[in-house]
Design an enzyme around this catalytic site. Structure first.
Site, short mmCIF file in Angstrom:
data_model
loop_
_atom_site.label_atom_id
_atom_site.label_comp_id
_atom_site.label_asym_id
_atom_site.label_seq_id
_atom_site.Cartn_x
_atom_site.Cartn_y
_atom_site.Cartn_z
N SER A 56 12.62 -43.34 -8.79
CA SER A 56 11.54 -42.43 -8.36
C SER A 56 11.71 -42.33 -6.83
O SER A 56 11.56 -43.24 -6.05
CB SER A 56 10.20 -43.08 -8.68
OG SER A 56 8.94 -42.52 -8.43
N CYS A 77 7.28 -38.93 -6.93
CA CYS A 77 6.14 -39.52 -7.24
C CYS A 77 5.36 -39.28 -5.78
O CYS A 77 4.28 -39.97 -5.72
CB CYS A 77 6.09 -41.06 -7.67
SG CYS A 77 6.76 -42.21 -6.38
N ARG A 110 -3.51 -1.61 -6.16
CA ARG A 110 -2.95 -2.90 -5.95
C ARG A 110 -3.30 -4.00 -6.92
O ARG A 110 -4.24 -3.77 -7.60
CB ARG A 110 -2.83 -3.50 -4.52
CG ARG A 110 -4.40 -3.73 -4.34
CD ARG A 110 -4.56 -4.17 -3.04
NE ARG A 110 -6.10 -4.58 -2.68
CZ ARG A 110 -6.61 -4.49 -1.53
NH1 ARG A 110 -5.71 -4.60 -0.29
NH2 ARG A 110 -7.91 -4.78 -1.11
N MET A 170 -5.71 -7.22 8.89
CA MET A 170 -5.12 -6.22 9.84
C MET A 170 -6.12 -5.22 10.11
O MET A 170 -7.04 -5.02 9.27
CB MET A 170 -3.91 -5.81 9.37
CG MET A 170 -2.80 -7.22 9.58
SD MET A 170 -1.13 -6.68 9.00
CE MET A 170 -1.33 -6.78 7.36
N ARG A 177 -3.80 2.98 8.59
CA ARG A 177 -4.02 1.52 7.79
C ARG A 177 -2.67 0.78 7.88
O ARG A 177 -1.62 1.14 7.84
CB ARG A 177 -4.43 1.93 6.23
CG ARG A 177 -5.56 2.51 6.25
CD ARG A 177 -6.25 2.33 4.88
NE ARG A 177 -7.50 2.76 4.38
CZ ARG A 177 -8.14 3.92 4.20
NH1 ARG A 177 -7.24 5.01 4.32
NH2 ARG A 177 -9.46 4.14 4.18
N LYS A 221 0.77 -1.24 -0.12
CA LYS A 221 0.02 -0.05 0.05
C LYS A 221 1.05 1.22 0.28
O LYS A 221 0.65 2.26 -1.00
CB LYS A 221 -1.02 0.10 1.38
CG LYS A 221 -1.86 1.12 1.22
CD LYS A 221 -2.92 1.24 2.28
CE LYS A 221 -3.74 -0.17 2.18
NZ LYS A 221 -4.97 -0.22 3.22
N HIS A 225 -15.89 -8.04 1.99
CA HIS A 225 -14.87 -9.08 2.50
C HIS A 225 -14.89 -10.53 2.06
O HIS A 225 -14.13 -11.28 1.61
CB HIS A 225 -14.99 -9.06 4.10
CG HIS A 225 -13.92 -10.04 4.84
ND1 HIS A 225 -14.27 -11.31 5.26
CD2 HIS A 225 -12.56 -9.82 5.06
CE1 HIS A 225 -13.23 -11.95 5.61
NE2 HIS A 225 -12.33 -11.25 5.66
N GLY A 241 -8.35 -7.14 4.78
CA GLY A 241 -8.93 -7.46 5.84
C GLY A 241 -8.65 -7.89 7.09
O GLY A 241 -9.05 -7.94 7.97
N TYR A 287 11.20 -35.82 -14.29
CA TYR A 287 10.00 -35.65 -14.19
C TYR A 287 9.29 -35.35 -12.76
O TYR A 287 10.06 -35.89 -11.93
CB TYR A 287 9.10 -36.47 -14.85
CG TYR A 287 9.07 -37.99 -14.13
CD1 TYR A 287 8.47 -38.46 -13.39
CD2 TYR A 287 10.30 -39.14 -14.72
CE1 TYR A 287 8.52 -39.64 -12.47
CE2 TYR A 287 10.46 -40.30 -13.84
CZ TYR A 287 9.43 -40.61 -12.93
OH TYR A 287 9.66 -41.75 -12.30
#
Length: 895
Positions: free
Chosen positions: A787, A854, A362, A117, A106, A36, A478, A115, A874
């Site tokens: 694996s 895996c 934002r 904090m 804020r 912010k 919210h 929402g 993989y």
């Protein structure tokens, strides 16, 4: 390090000012100023109308907690100087009775935490300055409305007085006066309310509401820093993997007022639709209101654009119609911000007596569907590259797209309608509190959380629920924002829903629904439906296909699936799986037609008896593998031979023993005795995996025969050569694999002799024990692939049972013993080091050794990035996580 040492070492300013076209910071200082603060500075530098203010850095938050909640030296002087600068810019002073400056306080962490904090608005009002504000604004009603808001918010956030006490006073007063809306109250009405509010405060805390503005300011600043470690913020950080060490900044900013009459307003907007991703300005506003009225869902807001009003069937005028001049300015601002940040922006604004002020921008939270569309559209628009689009997407969020929606042909009893706040659909039992939602979800029940509106305190229940329904609030409330971020379906602003928390029921249109009854929420249409509605498999968009295609172009690791049923195998292949990384053969044995033969085989104490039972199982196994090979074609299929402890198959009841006795011809007494002999104290570390294959080689011989015969049959049938990879589980010494590989080779020779054709296959092992990882160099002499079974490797490295760890792992995470559950995201320091050793030593012996993972970690983006670093070939994951893994593997390749 002490605060003094920290101050001397940094020689820093703890405070950065912004506003009036100037700023000490910029968007590049996001880590220091929080999202912010950095964006307020950036908007100031862009020349946008930003009320002046200053940011207290995240380093102050760190120092605050490191030093027993004490502030670093020099901070108070810097804050005083920055406040004076604001006063000079706006011509007011904090605490000045005739010309009062009011500020907002804020939070602002580097990662958006909507929402979670605390916020305080209208700070600087007291019994004296409220009179000055009334005279200055020439609007007594506005001044006292602002004062009552400040008392209510400050008391809730800083003094910890229950906010419902104030709501009750206000609602009772309105009812007694015959008022419908807050805007009906006069200045004198607000004065009466304020006195009642102050009485509540004094009764609650034992002293009057603070009148000293300096005390008010530091009370609010401390409340924001303290809220960094409140329960809802900690829950949110845990769910979104945000480190506590980042801290939050605090932003103090001159107030601008949207509640100064009909020429004032406040609103929230998105530069594109956050639900669909459509390139259209989207948002809501309220005339004569302050920001929390929109975000908290206290009043149901109006559409920004005329088209959105028409599409929503509303007769309440849009901002485009009521304030066309200011709306035009807002459109120019949003276009400038999106072009500058090259991303969809979520902006907050206030109009004070016809003048537009920007309070925040934002990167907007969005659904997975919207994220894909926005990414693809921005690539097509030339705003970002394909690589940037891939890096910007959250792989885990794709989960939202991969689950069923309501069957449009199914009967549905629609009992209420609201706003389609977060897409998707779910059914479950009605609950009215977040705690109840969490409790029932832990018991395995699907629940729908029903509230008038949600607040940040409800986050744990929202996470536990399948979907959320609120009676009040809009598309930017919210409930809506948090639900979209979590991928939970949500219907908000269902105005016909009347909730009775005490009686545990809600009513709408004459229908009464009690706690425990089933309803269905359709977050795409905004419908609330009685009962459970059938669902359909999702249809993935062209945007999804484009992103997956881009991901496949850049990723280096293959993505396989863990699957053994034809249905799961087909789903995975449809999602782009490039093979099977783990086919668990034991899952095939629990079918009702087979379990008796399996138990007969296990309980037999003779080779002849076991072979007789295995002969019954061979045709079943062969057909299982044929179905899988047909689907996968020439893609590799890694099949793990029987692995689990025998106790999982043992009979437990007299009826089950009688069934086996009948099938095997053995007497029940002998079977009970044999069951007792096979029962183990610690079966997970007992007679399982390759140990079974060595003790009872005929079991693995049957499975290998079934695999290779199936491969031969499917190859002959389809003309496509299957590629089975036979995996020996739970190896810890090289001799185990050497001995069993010889058995595999012998059976393969027999099958090849019978079929008259050579059969392609590989033999390898699962590295799932620490000793196997350490001895990988020796084991690799007998393996063509490894694996890494990280589920068991994590269990055996930590000495923790995955099935029993949930209760204390959550405590460990809460108490910061571990940052993440090691069964969800790979422990890279401990388990990861063993994997790294296994990779290095295995490939030193056999350079072309094929390597994969895996465990469940194969679908976790952080773990996938680690696998990329180690050079694995993989990853393998559950079918519905295949697209997530494809995107995560691309991001890992892009670094």
């Amino acid at each position: 390090m002490s605060v003094q040492e920290a101050t001397q070492e940094h020689e820093v300013r703890w405070v950065y000012s912004f506003g009036a076209g100037q700023a000490d910071g910029s968007a590049e200082l996001k880590n220091l100023l929080g999202g912010k603060g950095a964006n307020l500075a950036e908007m100031s530098l862009l020349g946008l109308p930003v009320p002046p203010g200053f940011t207290i850095t995240t380093e102050v938050c760190t120092a605050f907690y490191d030093n027993d909640r004490q502030y670093p030296d020099g901070l108070k002087d810097q804050v005083s100087a920055a406040l004076k600068r604001i006063g000079e810019q706006v011509g007011h002073g904090l605490g000045d009775e005739k010309d009062p400056l009011l500020v907002s306080v804020r939070s602002g962490a580097r990662a958006s935490m909507p929402g979670m904090m605390d916020t305080v608005l209208n700070l600087g009002l007291n019994d004296s300055t409220v009179k000055g504000l009334a005279a200055l604004s020439n609007d007594e009603r506005f001044a006292y409305d602002s004062y009552r808001r400040f008392i209510q918010m400050y008391s809730d956030v800083v003094l910890e007085v229950d906010h419902e006490s104030f709501e009750e006073i206000l609602e009772t007063f309105k009812e007694n006066q015959g008022y419908d809306r807050d805007t009906d109250l006069t200045a004198n009405d607000w004065k009466v309310i304020i006195e009642s509010y102050k009485e509540v405060v004094e009764n609650a805390i034992g002293r009057p509401f603070p009148q000293n503005v300096d005390e008010q300011l530091w009370g609010a600043i401390s409340a924001v820093f303290n809220s960094w470690r409140n329960q809802r913020a900690e829950t949110y950080r845990r769910l979104h993997n945000i480190p506590e060490s980042w801290g939050t900044a605090v932003n103090v900013q001159a107030m601008v007022f949207g509640n100064m009459g009909e020429t004032s307003a406040t609103g929230v907007a998105f530069t594109r639709d956050p639900s669909t991703g459509a390139k259209q300005f989207y948002g809501e506003y309220l005339i004569n209101a302050q920001g929390e009225d929109v975000v908290a869902g206290i009043r149901t807001p109006q559409a920004l654009t005329k088209q959105a009003r028409i599409d929503g069937g509303s007769d309440r005028p849009s901002m485009e119609e009521t304030m066309p001049g200011v709306f035009g300015q807002l459109v120019d601002v949003y276009k400038k911000l999106e072009a500058h940040y090259r991303d969809m922006q979520d902006i907050e604004f206030t109009v004070q007596q016809g003048k537009l002020w920007m309070l925040q921008t934002r990167s907007g939270k969005r659904t997975a569907k919207a994220a894909l569309k926005i990414a693809v559209d921005m690539v097509n628009e030339g705003l970002i590259s394909k690589e940037e689009a891939l890096k910007r997407l959250d792989p885990a969020a794709l989960d939202q797209l991969l689950h069923p929606s309501l069957d449009p042909s199914a009967d549905r009893e629609v009992i209420a309608r609201g706003l389609p706040a977060s897409p998707g659909a779910a059914s479950g039992e009605v609950v009215f509190s977040a705690d109840e939602a969490e409790t029932l979800a832990k018991d395995g029940k699907n629940v729908i959380l029903v509230r008038n509106e949600t607040s940040p305190e409800d986050i744990h229940g929202m996470h536990a629920a399948q979907a959320i329904l609120t009676a009040r609030g809009g598309m930017t409330s919210h409930a809506a924002v948090v639900a979209r971020g979590m991928g939970r379906p949500c219907v908000s602003g269902a105005g016909s829903v009347r909730i009775d928390y005490k009686e545990g029921k809600f009513s709408c249109g004459g229908v009464v629904v009690k706690a425990g009854e089933i309803i269905t929420i359709d977050g795409t249409s905004g419908e609330v439906i009685m009962g459970e509605v059938p669902t359909l498999k999702p249809e993935l968009s062209g945007d999804f296909s484009n992103v997956m295609m881009w991901a496949d172009e850049v990723r280096q690791m293959k993505v396989r699936t863990n699957a053994e049923t034809p249905a799961d195998v087909q789903v995975a292949k449809d999602f782009g799986a490039e093979g099977i990384g783990l086919c668990r053969t034991e899952h095939m044995f629990f079918d009702a037609n087979r379990i008796i033969a399996v138990r007969e085989m296990i309980l037999s104490d003779t080779l002849k008896g076991r072979k007789a039972a295995l002969d019954k199982l061979l045709p079943f196994q062969r057909e299982d593998f044929k179905e899988i090979f047909r689907i996968m074609g020439d893609l590799p299929v890694t099949i793990r031979l029987l692995d689990p402890p025998l106790h999982e198959f043992l009979p437990h009841t007299d009826e089950e023993i009688a069934e086996i006795a009948k099938a095997s011809g053995l007497d029940a007494k002998s079977l009970r005795r044999r069951t007792a002999q096979l029962t183990e104290v610690n079966p997970m570390l007992g007679h399982r995996g390759c140990r079974l294959g060595i003790t009872y080689p005929e079991i693995y011989e049957m499975q290998v025969r079934a695999i290779l015969e199936a491969a031969a049959d499917v190859g002959k049938e389809t003309g496509v050569t299957p590629l089975p990879e036979i995996m020996i589980p739970l190896v810890s010494v090289k001799e185990e694999l050497q001995m069993l590989r010889e058995r595999v080779t012998a059976v393969a020779g027999q099958v090849e002799g019978e079929t008259g054709k050579p059969i392609e296959y590989l033999v390898g092992t699962m590295i799932e024990l620490p000793r196997a990882a350490l001895q990988a160099g020796e084991i690799a002499h007998h393996a063509e692939f490894f694996s890494f079974g990280t589920n068991d490797l994590t269990q055996t490295t930590y000495g923790i049972s995955r099935d029993d760890s949930a209760p204390f792992i959550s405590d460990y995470m809460e108490k910061k013993v571990v940052e993440q559950d090691p069964f969800v995201s790979l422990d890279q320091d401990g388990v990861g080091e063993l994997v790294q050793i296994g990779v290095q030593r295995g490939r030193k012996t056999r350079a072309q050794l094929k390597l994969g993972i895996c465990g469940e970690h194969g679908g976790d983006p952080e773990s996938i990035a680690f696998c990329q670093k180690l050079g694995l070939d993989y990853v393998s994951c559950s079918p519905y996580r295949v697209p997530i893994a494809r995107l995560a593997a691309a991001q890992a390749a892009l670094g």
